[in-house]
Scaffold this active site. Structure first.
Site, PDB file in Angstrom:
ATOM      1  N   ASP A  73       7.748  27.762  22.126  1.00 45.17           N
ATOM      2  CA  ASP A  73       7.608  27.553  23.571  1.00 45.17           C
ATOM      3  C   ASP A  73       8.352  28.591  24.391  1.00 45.17           C
ATOM      4  OD1 ASP A  73       6.048  25.369  23.083  1.00 45.17           O
ATOM      5  OD2 ASP A  73       7.518  23.871  23.695  1.00 45.17           O
ATOM      6  N   GLU A 132      14.303  22.120  15.659  1.00 46.86           N
ATOM      7  CA  GLU A 132      13.424  21.037  15.236  1.00 46.86           C
ATOM      8  C   GLU A 132      13.776  20.634  13.812  1.00 46.86           C
ATOM      9  OE1 GLU A 132       9.520  22.455  17.769  1.00 46.86           O
ATOM     10  OE2 GLU A 132       9.757  23.167  15.727  1.00 46.86           O
TER      11      GLU A 132
END
Length: 400
Positions: A169, A153
């Site tokens: 996740d 990210e």
């Protein structure tokens, strides 16, 4: 079980929003860096030792317009076309990655988004009327379920670049991220210890209580990933009551004592005081006024840092909730009534804890990871930042 870029359930992107707003929440101010160019080179090095082709994707939200889209290898942004219901195929946004043992440099624009990479197969992206549908491999019918992939990210804006590895996740294909500064020095994070990839999965298999059920494999037995405990709850891999004993003990303790939260390191005089009454923990300020209250959380609220531990981007409830969430995941609320913790020595020591996060941190070379959404409380996150980045690095690491 569709996941679009704007959904709160996409915990990984919540981390990005936290990074992008962390200066505001902490009360600090950062000077604008007009020198940050429109795109930054990203050098991708394939040290995985795997022979399959690699595919890379840069997807996210263009900060200048708020549009969702993708970037090509030159860093040119392309807005997604309108989606449909049912979802329609997205344009092929894949960029051929470097073969094993080689590197390739692409450019990434000013986005808040993700850099995906997959081995052997291209990822399947679709578009709904609400935006891009992310891979949701907790759903057994997701078309990406049997593809080996992962993502990092990043946020690149006029104040610089924030770049992190994430396991919010899932834990999957190993990689590290890095940045080169204006003086030529580099900073990196996200790298596993030697043997850390297999070490994590072996440790998870040996953890009783359903934690081994988080591991997903292909039909041929190839290990693909371990789901986060939040998704473990959603899929039934973990029992819904997995954190209840610890939550109950915390609630009992603070029915007769006070939990003090000092959410801003640079504002030590800003404190909030929590006491439990029934199923509610009320927080007061120094004047004794109730500023926010939390219903007794369940395991999903703890692992997801949402629902009963929702954390809005404000200066009161959000920072308190972030601190509570970190204390619950790290199981330090019973041993330290003054949160957040000043160090990591007491993290994950209770028999009831986030064992997924515990085992990830244990295998990181620098001890840092984003194993749950607010793992940045106390700066234990795998994040690099620079106000004037000259180059970013994504290194695909060996599976050992």
């Amino acid at each position: 079980m569709l996941r679009t870029l704007h959904r709160r359930a996409l915990a990984g992107l919540t981390v990005l929003m936290v990074m992008a707003t962390s200066l505001l929440v902490s009360g600090a101010a950062a000077p604008a860096q007009a020198a940050v160019p429109a795109t930054v080179p990203l050098k991708i090095t394939n040290n995985s030792g795997r022979g399959e082709p690699v595919y890379v994707y840069t997807v996210g939200t263009l900060l200048s317009t708020g549009q969702q889209g993708w970037a090509d290898a030159n860093g040119t942004f392309h807005a997604w076309p309108a989606g449909g219901n049912p979802p329609t195929p997205a344009p092929d946004a894949s960029i051929p990655g470097p073969p094993a043992g080689q590197s390739k440099t692409i450019r990434i624009p000013k986005l808040s988004g993700r850099i995906y990479f997959s081995y052997g197969q291209k990822l399947v992206f679709k578009l709904t009327t609400g935006g891009l549908v992310q891979p949701a491999v907790q759903n057994p019918s997701d078309p990406n379920r049997n593809i080996l992939f992962n993502w990092s990210e990043y946020t690149l804006n006029d104040s610089g670049m924030w770049f992190n590895s994430t396991q919010v996740d899932m834990f999957s294909a190993p990689y590290a991220v890095g940045l080169q500064r204006a003086d030529g020095s580099t900073v990196s994070t996200g790298r596993l210890k030697p043997g850390g990839y297999n070490g994590f999965f072996n440790a998870l298999r040996g953890q009783p209580g359903g934690w081994a059920n988080l591991i997903q494999t292909r039909p041929d037995g190839t290990v693909l990933r371990a789901l986060s405990p939040l998704y473990g709850l959603e899929t039934g891999a973990l029992p819904a009551t997995v954190m209840d004993d610890y939550i109950n003990r915390v609630w009992r303790k603070y029915a007769t004592s006070t939990l003090t939260v000092t959410p801003f390191a640079d504002q030590p005089s800003t404190k909030y005081y929590g006491r439990v009454s029934g199923d509610v923990m009320h927080f007061t300020n120094s004047a004794g006024t109730v500023v926010t209250s939390f219903q007794k959380p369940d395991s999903a609220s703890v692992f997801g840092c949402y629902k009963r531990l929702d954390a809005p981007n404000d200066l009161v409830r959000g920072p308190i909730s972030r601190t509570l969430c970190a204390g619950f995941n790290r199981s330090t609320l019973l041993v330290n009534p003054n949160q957040p913790d000043s160090g990591s020595a007491a993290f994950y020591q209770d028999v009831v804890t986030n064992h997924y996060a515990r085992k990830i941190h244990a295998q990181m070379a620098d001890g840092k990871a984003y194993a749950f959404a607010f793992d940045d409380v106390g700066h234990h996150e795998s994040l690099v930042h620079d106000a004037d980045p000259r180059q970013a690095y994504l290194t695909l690491d060996p599976f050992n």
